[in-house]
Write an enzyme that holds these catalytic residues in place. Structure first.
Site, PDB file in Angstrom:
ATOM      1  N   ASP A 496       0.832  -1.206   0.000  1.00 12.94           N
ATOM      2  CA  ASP A 496       0.000   0.000   0.000  1.00 12.94           C
ATOM      3  C   ASP A 496       0.868   1.258   0.000  1.00 12.94           C
ATOM      4  OD1 ASP A 496      -2.353   1.479   0.119  1.00 12.94           O
ATOM      5  OD2 ASP A 496      -3.204   0.241   1.708  1.00 12.94           O
ATOM      6  N   ASP A 560     -10.978   1.463  -3.186  1.00 11.27           N
ATOM      7  CA  ASP A 560     -11.530   1.090  -1.879  1.00 11.27           C
ATOM      8  C   ASP A 560     -13.051   1.048  -1.922  1.00 11.27           C
ATOM      9  OD1 ASP A 560      -9.088   0.847  -0.735  1.00 11.27           O
ATOM     10  OD2 ASP A 560      -9.181   2.672   0.472  1.00 11.27           O
TER      11      ASP A 560
HETATM   12  C1  GLA Z   1      -5.809   1.805   2.125  1.00  9.62           C
HETATM   13  C2  GLA Z   1      -6.182   0.649   1.225  1.00  9.62           C
HETATM   14  C3  GLA Z   1      -7.197  -0.221   1.913  1.00  9.62           C
HETATM   15  C4  GLA Z   1      -6.652  -0.711   3.242  1.00  9.62           C
HETATM   16  C5  GLA Z   1      -6.206   0.454   4.077  1.00  9.62           C
HETATM   17  C6  GLA Z   1      -5.476   0.003   5.317  1.00  9.62           C
HETATM   18  O1  GLA Z   1      -6.864   2.679   2.271  1.00  9.62           O
HETATM   19  O2  GLA Z   1      -6.658   1.116   0.013  1.00  9.62           O
HETATM   20  O3  GLA Z   1      -7.565  -1.305   1.085  1.00  9.62           O
HETATM   21  O4  GLA Z   1      -5.590  -1.598   2.992  1.00  9.62           O
HETATM   22  O5  GLA Z   1      -5.341   1.333   3.377  1.00  9.62           O
HETATM   23  O6  GLA Z   1      -5.058   1.050   6.100  1.00  9.62           O
END
Ligand code: GLA
Length: 760
Positions: A496, A560
């Site tokens: 990430d 997300d």
């Molecule tokens: C980001 C990612 C999510 C998740 C969060 C965790 O927002 O896009 O899928 O992994 O971080 O903090």
């Protein structure tokens, strides 16, 4: 390489293609290659003065270059092939003349339209030595053609002591052009490079409509059509990642181009840092596209014999519409960019823990979720954020890459063991480039972050970006990650990157270029040390989704936003550049956490089938009936995933209330099509759905394979008439594409999936 390789084993000697200073500070040299003098230029040959040409042909693309030694090289044409045409014909067909009120001779520009060419439009190369030597004028000195598909053209300007080499390569399968330019300083004084496009690429004058890609967190890949214009459009991204709002890519079409017909083109920069894309319609009637890396002031500064190579421009053309451009880009990505490990097995169905538990980790719960996930068909279990250091909320712990003793006194062993017993792979979330001020790492090394002296850091999710251009930071991350991968047999990293990097200064200078290269190198080194390790590129959802990162990763976390209705649009946008096999697509909870909207399981499932499928919800909250539906949907995905991930992807012409897509086998023997109704239509009944990509001369048995129960609001409907749920009916490909099928009347948020199988 063995799994227990140390970081030194795993890394090449020249770790970053550049050298580090002895202290912590990083010099500007980090931005460039050190590779000694460029190859000696050929002497300008006897043919000087006569026009010389180069033709590149492959995969249906033709690139014609006027390449006369001693003169400025120029691209005459790049686009769909015109078989039998020699570049010299185009040169004559394009002869222009003096126009009143302009230079006495028509100015033609060059492959970079650098300042010394005199053309009035924006230059593709802007460089100087402290304000001197800025009117660069490059002349061709060397041509190295490798077969029909690839050429390197080297140019020099003895006046400013600048040399450049352009490399152009056509993928013989797809016709996709990959091109970059390397700029070298041949003098003792520093050369400051303010802008270098990968190339100045002519845009067919008929391609009046430009489509750019914008969006935001949880709203990625929104397509924006730009009306015809005179002058320039510029898209600049300095987020320090590919970004959500300024995707480094564009499509172009004529007023008549559709998904399946007409002249079309797609352009992309294979780069995960800052970027600039511009389309310029010059007053002399020409149109050009430039795309390249955007740097900070003084960031790219070259000493003698140092060079900078632009990221790759990726371009594709077609006379058969936008779908064909996308298919070419998809196939090129699969054949030439993705690592072979991505193809070693069918794309496993994911279970991701994020929306089920967020930071509330508990071993027993996570094991229960693994059991539920395996029961409905998951093949890979990804433990998301919250497992390490003091990471009990989003403001602490990043950088402390060891399993939290407080939450997991016995480590992750119990979870990993159970996950593997259940037949799933184990994946783990990392955010390697980031550090929270509230972390042991930051307390020990507050100087390990990127920043600009005297400038307040921009607050962003409570974290800072680490300076990966520093060897000790790089080594720290490599060691921590590789240790965990080895200890737990981790098959998959969700990588990430959750903030913009606003002031990527290192040693006082801009360092986004070197930082981006260092991220690639870290991924590459980990993958070299762990040959089966797959990586997902996530950046607050789809903020890092480009061909650059996909050289080192296997999946994109597209967004997300698991709202099934919104996801239909996001996936459609993402599919312009990226194939379904890399676009992660998850079944979310009944009430979407991002939008608050509620969707039935049959719609959530159907919306995730077309993609690299997964789930991201608390399965304990789902009813037995919904779990059965989920299981059936996953089984359907698995049954057809070879088609979904290996067939030709098509965006069908959709209406304001629908999204229609499909995947057709390369031999046209079968297809899987999705008709998602997102709103009620204006009329009493929906319009017919036109299939695409089939062989008009063959016949296909059409069945409705989703949803499992008849979704029609009244009976009888086409479902009964064509026995769609009971073995189907056979129709000609010509009728299915030219006449279409009447969809049944259903509630909105219903997605019908048709399977078509050739009967002859
Ligand atoms: C980001 C990612 C999510 C998740 C969060 C965790 O927002 O896009 O899928 O992994 O971080 O903090």
């Amino acid at each position: 390489m063995a799994n227990n390789a140390t970081s030194d084993d795993a890394l090449p000697d020249q770790r970053f293609d550049f050298e580090h200073g002895g202290d912590d500070a990083v010099s500007s040299e980090l931005a460039v290659h050190h590779h000694g003098p460029a190859p000696a230029a050929d002497p300008v040959d006897e043919a000087q003065g006569e026009h010389q040409f180069i033709a590149l042909r492959g995969g249906g693309t033709f690139v014609a270059i006027e390449a006369t030694k001693g003169a400025r090289p120029i691209i005459l044409y790049a686009g769909p092939d015109m078989p039998g045409t020699a570049p010299s014909e185009l040169a004559t067909l394009a002869v222009r003349q003096h126009a009143p009120g302009t230079a006495a001779v028509p100015l033609r520009g060059s492959m970079m339209n650098e300042v010394g060419t005199g053309i009035s439009g924006p230059s593709g190369l802007i460089a100087h030595r402290g304000g001197q030597d800025w009117a660069i004028d490059l002349r061709l000195v060397m041509i190295e053609q490798r077969g029909e598909h690839e050429v390197t053209l080297c140019c020099e300007d003895t006046n400013t002591a600048v040399a450049v080499c352009h490399t152009l390569s056509l993928d013989p399968e797809t016709g996709v052009l990959t091109s970059s330019t390397e700029i070298e300083n041949r003098a003792d004084s520093e050369l400051q490079l303010d802008w270098a496009a990968a190339l100045c690429l002519p845009l067919d004058q008929r391609l009046e409509r430009i489509f750019s890609f914008t969006g935001r967190w949880s709203g990625e890949f929104a397509i924006e059509e730009i009306a015809p214009f005179q002058g320039s459009i510029v898209r600049e991204n300095k987020a320090g990642r590919t970004s959500h709002d300024v995707y480094p890519g564009a499509f172009a079409g004529t007023p008549a181009t559709s998904e399946d017909s007409g002249l079309a083109a797609g352009f992309h920069l294979a780069w995960s840092g800052n970027s600039r894309l511009r389309v310029d319609r010059h007053s002399d009637g020409r149109a050009l596209i430039q795309i390249g890396e955007m740097s900070f002031p003084g960031e790219i500064s070259l000493g003698r014999d140092e060079s900078y190579r632009t990221p790759d421009l990726i371009a594709a053309w077609s006379r058969d519409g936008f779908n064909d451009v996308s298919q070419r880009l998809h196939d090129h990505l699969c054949n030439e960019v993705l690592d072979k490990r991505s193809f070693a097995k069918p794309r496993p169905v994911h279970y991701n823990t994020w929306e089920a538990v967020y930071f509330d980790h508990d071993e027993a719960t996570l094991i229960t979720l693994a059991e539920h996930a395996a029961a409905v068909g998951a093949e890979r279990y990804v433990l998301d954020d919250g497992w390490f250091g003091g990471r009990r909320h989003e403001d602490a712990g990043l950088g402390d890459w060891w399993v939290s003793d407080a939450v997991y006194p016995d480590g992750l062993h119990a979870i990993v063991k159970r996950v593997k017993e259940l037949g799933m792979e184990f994946g783990l979330w990392f955010e390697p480039e980031m550090v929270n001020p509230d972390s042991d790492l930051f307390r020990a090394h507050p100087d390990w972050v990127l920043g600009a002296d005297g400038v307040d850091a921009v607050p962003f999710r409570g974290q800072f970006t680490l300076d990966l251009t520093r060897r000790e930071v790089f080594d720290y991350l490599f060691d921590k990650i590789t240790k965990l991968v080895t200890e737990y047999g981790i098959a998959y990293i969700k990588w990430d990157m959750n903030r913009d990097t606003n002031y990527p200064g290192s040693g006082g200078r801009g360092a986004m270029h070197a930082q981006t290269q260092a991220v690639y190198k870290l991924m590459e080194s980990l993958r070299a040390a762990h040959p089966d390790l797959e990586i997902e590129s996530c950046s607050s959802g789809g903020g890092r989704a480009d061909f650059g990162i996909l050289r080192y990763s296997d999946r994109i976390w597209t967004s997300d936003n698991n709202d099934a209705r919104t996801r239909q649009h996001i996936m459609r946008g993402g599919s312009q550049f990226l194939p379904l096999r890399v676009l992660g697509n998850h079944v979310g909870p009944k009430k979407c956490h991002i939008t608050g909207r509620q969707f039935a399981m049959h719609f959530r499932v159907a919306s995730a089938i077309f993609g690299h499928m997964g789930m991201e919800l608390d399965l304990r909250d789902e009813s037995e009936a919904d779990l059965e539906t989920l299981k059936a949907g996953i089984a359907l995905h698995k049954k057809h995933r070879e088609l979904i991930h290996g067939g030709h992807f098509l965006r069908l012409k959709s209406t304001a209330t629908t999204n229609m897509i499909g995947c057709v086998a390369r031999d046209q023997s079968e297809g899987l099509f999705s008709y998602a109704k997102l709103e009620s239509e204006l009329n009493t009944l929906p319009d017919r759905m036109m299939f695409g990509g089939l062989d008009p001369a063959r016949h296909y048995r059409v069945q409705m394979v989703w949803p499992l129960a008849n979704p029609s609001l009244s009976t009888p409907s086409i479902i009964e008439a064509a026995k769609l749920l009971e073995g189907g009916t056979t129709f000609s490909g010509a009728a299915l594409m030219g006449y279409g099928i009447q969809p049944p009347l259903t509630f909105p948020d219903t997605c019908l999936i048709y399977h078509l199988e050739a009967t002859d």
